[in-house]
Design a protein around this motif. Structure first.
Motif, PDB file in Angstrom:
ATOM      1  N   CYS A 144       0.833  -1.210   0.000  1.00  0.00           N
ATOM      2  CA  CYS A 144       0.000   0.000   0.000  1.00  0.00           C
ATOM      3  C   CYS A 144       0.869   1.262   0.000  1.00  0.00           C
ATOM      4  N   LEU A 145       1.934   1.262   0.817  1.00  0.00           N
ATOM      5  CA  LEU A 145       2.804   2.433   0.867  1.00  0.00           C
ATOM      6  C   LEU A 145       3.526   2.634  -0.465  1.00  0.00           C
ATOM      7  N   HIS A 146       3.951   1.531  -1.061  1.00  0.00           N
ATOM      8  CA  HIS A 146       4.636   1.646  -2.347  1.00  0.00           C
ATOM      9  C   HIS A 146       3.684   2.207  -3.407  1.00  0.00           C
ATOM     10  N   ALA A 147       2.431   1.767  -3.421  1.00  0.00           N
ATOM     11  CA  ALA A 147       1.457   2.296  -4.379  1.00  0.00           C
ATOM     12  C   ALA A 147       1.162   3.771  -4.100  1.00  0.00           C
ATOM     13  N   PHE A 148       1.112   4.155  -2.816  1.00  0.00           N
ATOM     14  CA  PHE A 148       0.869   5.556  -2.481  1.00  0.00           C
ATOM     15  C   PHE A 148       2.026   6.443  -2.934  1.00  0.00           C
ATOM     16  N   GLU A 149       3.238   5.959  -2.778  1.00  0.00           N
ATOM     17  CA  GLU A 149       4.402   6.732  -3.217  1.00  0.00           C
ATOM     18  C   GLU A 149       4.396   6.915  -4.738  1.00  0.00           C
ATOM     19  N   ARG A 150       4.067   5.873  -5.463  1.00  0.00           N
ATOM     20  CA  ARG A 150       4.017   5.999  -6.924  1.00  0.00           C
ATOM     21  C   ARG A 150       2.899   6.942  -7.362  1.00  0.00           C
ATOM     22  N   PHE A 151       1.773   6.932  -6.629  1.00  0.00           N
ATOM     23  CA  PHE A 151       0.647   7.782  -7.005  1.00  0.00           C
ATOM     24  C   PHE A 151       0.922   9.253  -6.686  1.00  0.00           C
ATOM     25  N   SER A 152       1.512   9.517  -5.517  1.00  0.00           N
ATOM     26  CA  SER A 152       1.742  10.903  -5.108  1.00  0.00           C
ATOM     27  C   SER A 152       3.012  11.486  -5.716  1.00  0.00           C
ATOM     28  N   GLY A 153       3.956  10.654  -6.072  1.00  0.00           N
ATOM     29  CA  GLY A 153       5.195  11.142  -6.658  1.00  0.00           C
ATOM     30  C   GLY A 153       6.182  11.691  -5.669  1.00  0.00           C
ATOM     31  N   ARG A 154       5.943  11.471  -4.384  1.00  0.00           N
ATOM     32  CA  ARG A 154       6.864  11.946  -3.363  1.00  0.00           C
ATOM     33  C   ARG A 154       6.711  11.093  -2.116  1.00  0.00           C
ATOM     34  N   LYS A 155       7.709  11.133  -1.263  1.00  0.00           N
ATOM     35  CA  LYS A 155       7.693  10.341  -0.025  1.00  0.00           C
ATOM     36  C   LYS A 155       7.160  11.212   1.102  1.00  0.00           C
ATOM     37  N   ARG A 156       5.881  11.141   1.308  1.00  0.00           N
ATOM     38  CA  ARG A 156       5.210  11.893   2.365  1.00  0.00           C
ATOM     39  C   ARG A 156       4.272  10.931   3.093  1.00  0.00           C
ATOM     40  N   CYS A 157       4.299  10.966   4.432  1.00  0.00           N
ATOM     41  CA  CYS A 157       3.464  10.047   5.226  1.00  0.00           C
ATOM     42  C   CYS A 157       1.992  10.327   4.954  1.00  0.00           C
ATOM     43  N   PRO A 158       1.184   9.296   4.674  1.00  0.00           N
ATOM     44  CA  PRO A 158      -0.242   9.523   4.385  1.00  0.00           C
ATOM     45  C   PRO A 158      -1.028  10.075   5.560  1.00  0.00           C
ATOM     46  N   LEU A 159      -0.505   9.950   6.804  1.00  0.00           N
ATOM     47  CA  LEU A 159      -1.246  10.412   7.979  1.00  0.00           C
ATOM     48  C   LEU A 159      -0.754  11.763   8.486  1.00  0.00           C
ATOM     49  N   CYS A 160       0.521  11.856   8.830  1.00  0.00           N
ATOM     50  CA  CYS A 160       1.037  13.091   9.423  1.00  0.00           C
ATOM     51  C   CYS A 160       1.703  14.016   8.409  1.00  0.00           C
ATOM     52  N   ARG A 161       1.803  13.624   7.149  1.00  0.00           N
ATOM     53  CA  ARG A 161       2.389  14.428   6.063  1.00  0.00           C
ATOM     54  C   ARG A 161       3.850  14.766   6.326  1.00  0.00           C
ATOM     55  N   ARG A 162       4.522  13.926   7.079  1.00  0.00           N
ATOM     56  CA  ARG A 162       5.940  14.171   7.324  1.00  0.00           C
ATOM     57  C   ARG A 162       6.730  13.829   6.069  1.00  0.00           C
ATOM     58  N   GLU A 163       7.718  14.661   5.767  1.00  0.00           N
ATOM     59  CA  GLU A 163       8.474  14.469   4.537  1.00  0.00           C
ATOM     60  C   GLU A 163       9.914  14.927   4.761  1.00  0.00           C
ATOM     61  N   PRO A 164      10.910  14.136   4.426  1.00  0.00           N
ATOM     62  CA  PRO A 164      10.811  12.740   4.002  1.00  0.00           C
ATOM     63  C   PRO A 164      10.786  11.818   5.214  1.00  0.00           C
ATOM     64  N   TYR A 165      10.801  10.527   4.997  1.00  0.00           N
ATOM     65  CA  TYR A 165      10.776   9.562   6.087  1.00  0.00           C
ATOM     66  C   TYR A 165      11.613   8.358   5.693  1.00  0.00           C
ATOM     67  N   GLU A 166      11.909   7.573   6.711  1.00  0.00           N
ATOM     68  CA  GLU A 166      12.602   6.297   6.500  1.00  0.00           C
ATOM     69  C   GLU A 166      11.635   5.165   6.823  1.00  0.00           C
ATOM     70  N   THR A 167      11.846   4.052   6.182  1.00  0.00           N
ATOM     71  CA  THR A 167      10.959   2.893   6.372  1.00  0.00           C
ATOM     72  C   THR A 167      11.765   1.709   6.884  1.00  0.00           C
ATOM     73  N   ARG A 168      11.089   0.901   7.700  1.00  0.00           N
ATOM     74  CA  ARG A 168      11.713  -0.291   8.287  1.00  0.00           C
ATOM     75  C   ARG A 168      10.701  -1.425   8.248  1.00  0.00           C
ATOM     76  N   VAL A 169      11.112  -2.565   7.749  1.00  0.00           N
ATOM     77  CA  VAL A 169      10.234  -3.745   7.675  1.00  0.00           C
ATOM     78  C   VAL A 169      10.141  -4.384   9.047  1.00  0.00           C
ATOM     79  N   ILE A 170       8.919  -4.577   9.539  1.00  0.00           N
ATOM     80  CA  ILE A 170       8.684  -5.206  10.843  1.00  0.00           C
ATOM     81  C   ILE A 170       7.667  -6.338  10.663  1.00  0.00           C
TER      82      ILE A 170
END
Length: 352
Positions: A144-170
């Motif tokens: 879902c996050l990968h699809a959101f990034e491709r749709f928005s064209g930027r790395k911004r959190c869908p909830l808090c709009r923080r930009e940029p961010y780092e991701t970690r697989v858990i």
């Protein structure tokens, strides 16, 4: 003049360098963001497929399971600084989070119960699907996050709009889902064992309530009848005919024994039998229901009365019948030696 020209050339060259730096920064970070580096699966060529050997399938599955349990940072190494960032025209990217900082981010996410809630993008439970934790402590499906990034064209959190961010697989949601499944299986198993124990107790122990006790004994009797019928011969007609034959044979044996035990009465016995008839005081024939002759009257009477009366027979069982009625009954009976019509016992008869 030469100084002025020198200053103008320096200003123009500085402006050219600044514009080139901004253009390079826009081209590299804004217009053509390379988000494919965040997904290691995109690094493989589309035409090639991994070949799986038969002897290594189990080890590959085990490694895949270990990789799913392992937590790792999904973002690649930070790209080199652009010219604008080196010149200080654009702020440099923040430093990558350390392991201690990721631990604090995960603790904050656990306190907010992010993994226990559905994904904020697709509104579905995580279950065993891959999930990612952002540096802002929000959790999403990896796809879902990968699809959101491709749709928005930027790395911004869908909830808090923080930009940029780092991701970690858990894998917190996967462990929660496994724990819920194990708890549900244990609950179902305990319920099954409890119901099985209750059915066993219900079949073996008689309840105290009167209605339930009656149902308990009715069910036990029904079980006994069913088991009896089940172990009997399947042909019901043959089974019933066998019972009829056994009853008829037993009846014949008892009749023979009764006939052997009955001896012909003597004269004193006939007098005693007559006295029993007189004491009973019944003067109707049980077959035709008409009057009999009274034994207390003299044996010789007027001829008119003698013509009207019919002969009477006294049986050894102290029962009286018209002679014609008894003979008709004996002719109608199928036994070789008929029984008394009233008491069904073997008899000797005497005409009176």
């Amino acid at each position: 003049m030469a100084l002025r020209k020198n200053l103008k050339s320096k200003a123009s060259s500085k402006l050219v360098i600044t514009s080139a730096a901004f253009q390079d920064h826009i081209m590299r970070s804004l217009l053509h963001p390379d988000f494919s580096l965040s997904d290691p699966l995109r690094r493989h060529s589309r035409g090639k497929h991994p070949q799986v050997r038969e002897g290594v399938e189990e080890r590959d599955l085990q490694r895949r399971h270990e990789q799913e349990e392992r937590e790792y940072v999904l973002d690649p190494a930070p790209p080199p600084l652009t010219l604008a960032q080196k010149l200080g025209l654009v702020a440099s990217p923040r430093e990558r989070l350390t392991e201690d900082e990721w631990t604090r981010v995960k603790e904050r996410s656990v306190q907010q119960e992010e993994s226990a809630q559905p994904c904020a993008i697709c509104r579905e439970e995580f279950q065993l699907q891959p999930q990612v934790l952002l540096s802002c402590s929000h959790v999403f499906h990896r796809a879902c996050l990968h699809a959101f990034e491709r749709f928005s064209g930027r790395k911004r959190c869908p909830l808090c709009r923080r930009e940029p961010y780092e991701t970690r697989v858990i894998s917190d949601a996967a462990r929660l889902f496994q724990h819920q499944c194990a708890t549900r299986i244990q609950a179902y198993w305990r319920g099954y064992m409890a119901r099985k124990w209750y059915r066993t107790i219900k079949k073996t122990i008689c309840p105290k309530d009167k209605r339930l006790r009656r149902q308990f004994f009715e069910s036990r009797l029904q079980e006994l009848n069913d088991s009896f019928v089940r172990y009997c011969h399947t042909d019901t007609e043959a089974f019933l005919s066998d019972i009829d034959r056994s009853l008829s044979s037993s009846r014949r044996v008892f009749q023979q024994l009764e006939r052997k035990s009955v001896s012909e009465p003597q004269e004193n016995d006939w007098d005693r039998i007559k006295s029993q008839v007189i004491q009973r005081g019944v003067w109707d024939c049980p077959i035709c229901l008409t009057a009999l002759s009274n034994l207390s009257l003299p044996t010789v009477s007027a001829r008119s009365n003698h013509q009207q009366r019919r002969p009477t027979v006294l049986l050894s069982c102290s029962h009286l019948f018209h002679q014609l009625c008894l003979e008709a009954f004996e002719a109608f009976s199928a036994d070789s030696r008929p029984l008394c019509p009233l008491c069904r016992s073997a008899y000797h008869k005497k005409t009176i």
